[in-house]
Scaffold this motif. Structure first.
Motif: not given
Length: 331
Positions: A27, A54, A57, A59
């Motif tokens: 990420w 991101a 994943l 974040y």
């Protein structure tokens, strides 16, 4: 810079040329690629894709950042295109709020209050603003308390809304008091005192006025001293004496337009021995100070003293008449 360029390329290599199962690296690679793409080409399909990857994943900070990118894009466009960018930003801000990221919660709350970009919904506005006070762990920033003061003012405009939400409004007021802010406590004190939006409750009103004065609110201190002078039995002498000390401090510090009112109030307190030990000399001194500020009440009280005289003031009918004439000029 060249260093950052190579650093970003390294992240690119981590993402596309290794089979690492390290989610953190993955990420992070997506996030920095998104930032590089955005810095070079603004918000485009690739930067959006990297940001969303991101986010997917795990974040979550990237949610607000992508939303801010959309909002910036909205501000640089006009018409339908601007609206569409702003709607994307709002979706992301709301997603962040659901994940307890409250950076933009006030902004979204105001959108629901005004009906900007979203369907107007006062309940959502209230709930978002309340949620923010529930989740503030440290001190509020300067002027943040005005958001909550405005909330209560907005509630007053809707019939029975304060009655409907009074429990949560009390929680908000107590939270703000904990941060050292007094305005919402004064608002609640007035609401309970007047009984306009809730059943009148003088005990609750005095409770919130007391909390407000403990936060340094001079208006609340003045109200409490006046109540004591009206023989309100719900106030303790210690509270009233503390309020008198606070008002003395205000007078010495020249606290704005209320100074002469505070001075006159304390003069009466000293004259009658309410909230402090009876001290006629001090009362006369305070009344005279208020007269120099053209306080009508002080001028009238001094005219009575000159008319009849007392242990400090000698009878002087000419001065009494002069003060009454001065009152007539200033009314």
């Amino acid at each position: 810079s060249p260093i950052n360029f190579f650093k970003l390329n390294a992240y690119y290599n981590v993402k596309f040329f290794t089979h690492s199962k390290d989610t953190y690296k993955y990420w992070k690679a997506s996030y920095y690629l998104a930032k590089r793409e955005y810095s070079l080409y603004s918000l485009n399909t690739r930067s959006i894709s990297y940001y969303r990857e991101a986010i997917q994943l795990g974040y979550n900070d990237a949610i607000n950042e992508l939303a801010e990118c959309y909002e910036s894009k909205a501000n640089s466009h006009i018409g339908l295109e601007s609206v569409n960018y702003m709607l994307e930003a709002i979706k992301l801000y709301e997603q962040a709020i659901e994940l307890n990221y409250f950076k933009h919660i006030f902004k979204i709350a105001q959108f629901y209050r005004t009906g900007s970009f979203v369907k107007q919904n006062f309940d959502t506005y209230f709930d978002l603003t309340f949620k923010s006070i529930e989740n503030i762990k440290n001190a509020l920033l300067p002027n943040d308390d005005k958001v909550y003061v405005d909330l209560i003012e907005q509630c007053k405009k809707i019939p029975n809304y304060i009655t409907y939400r009074i429990d949560k409004i009390i929680i908000i007021a107590n939270a703000l008091i904990g941060f050292g802010f007094s305005d919402s406590a004064v608002q609640l004190a007035e609401i309970f005192w007047e009984g306009e939006h809730v059943s009148q409750d003088i005990t609750q009103a005095i409770n919130f006025y007391t909390k407000a004065y403990q936060c340094g609110d001079h208006i609340a201190a003045e109200v409490l001293v006046r109540l004591h002078m009206d023989n309100n039995s719900l106030l303790s002498n210690n509270v009233v004496m503390d309020c008198c000390v606070q008002l003395h401090y205000c007078i010495n510090a020249n606290c704005g337009p209320h100074e002469s009112c505070y001075t006159t109030l304390l003069a009466k307190s000293n004259m009658e021995g309410k909230g402090c030990k009876k001290n006629v000399s001090k009362a006369v001194e305070l009344f005279q100070h208020a007269v120099t500020r053209k306080n009508i009440t002080a001028m009238y009280e001094m005219s009575k003293m000159y008319e009849y005289g007392n242990e400090v003031i000698k009878q002087d009918k000419d001065k009494a008449i002069a003060l009454l004439q001065d009152i007539a000029k200033n009314i």
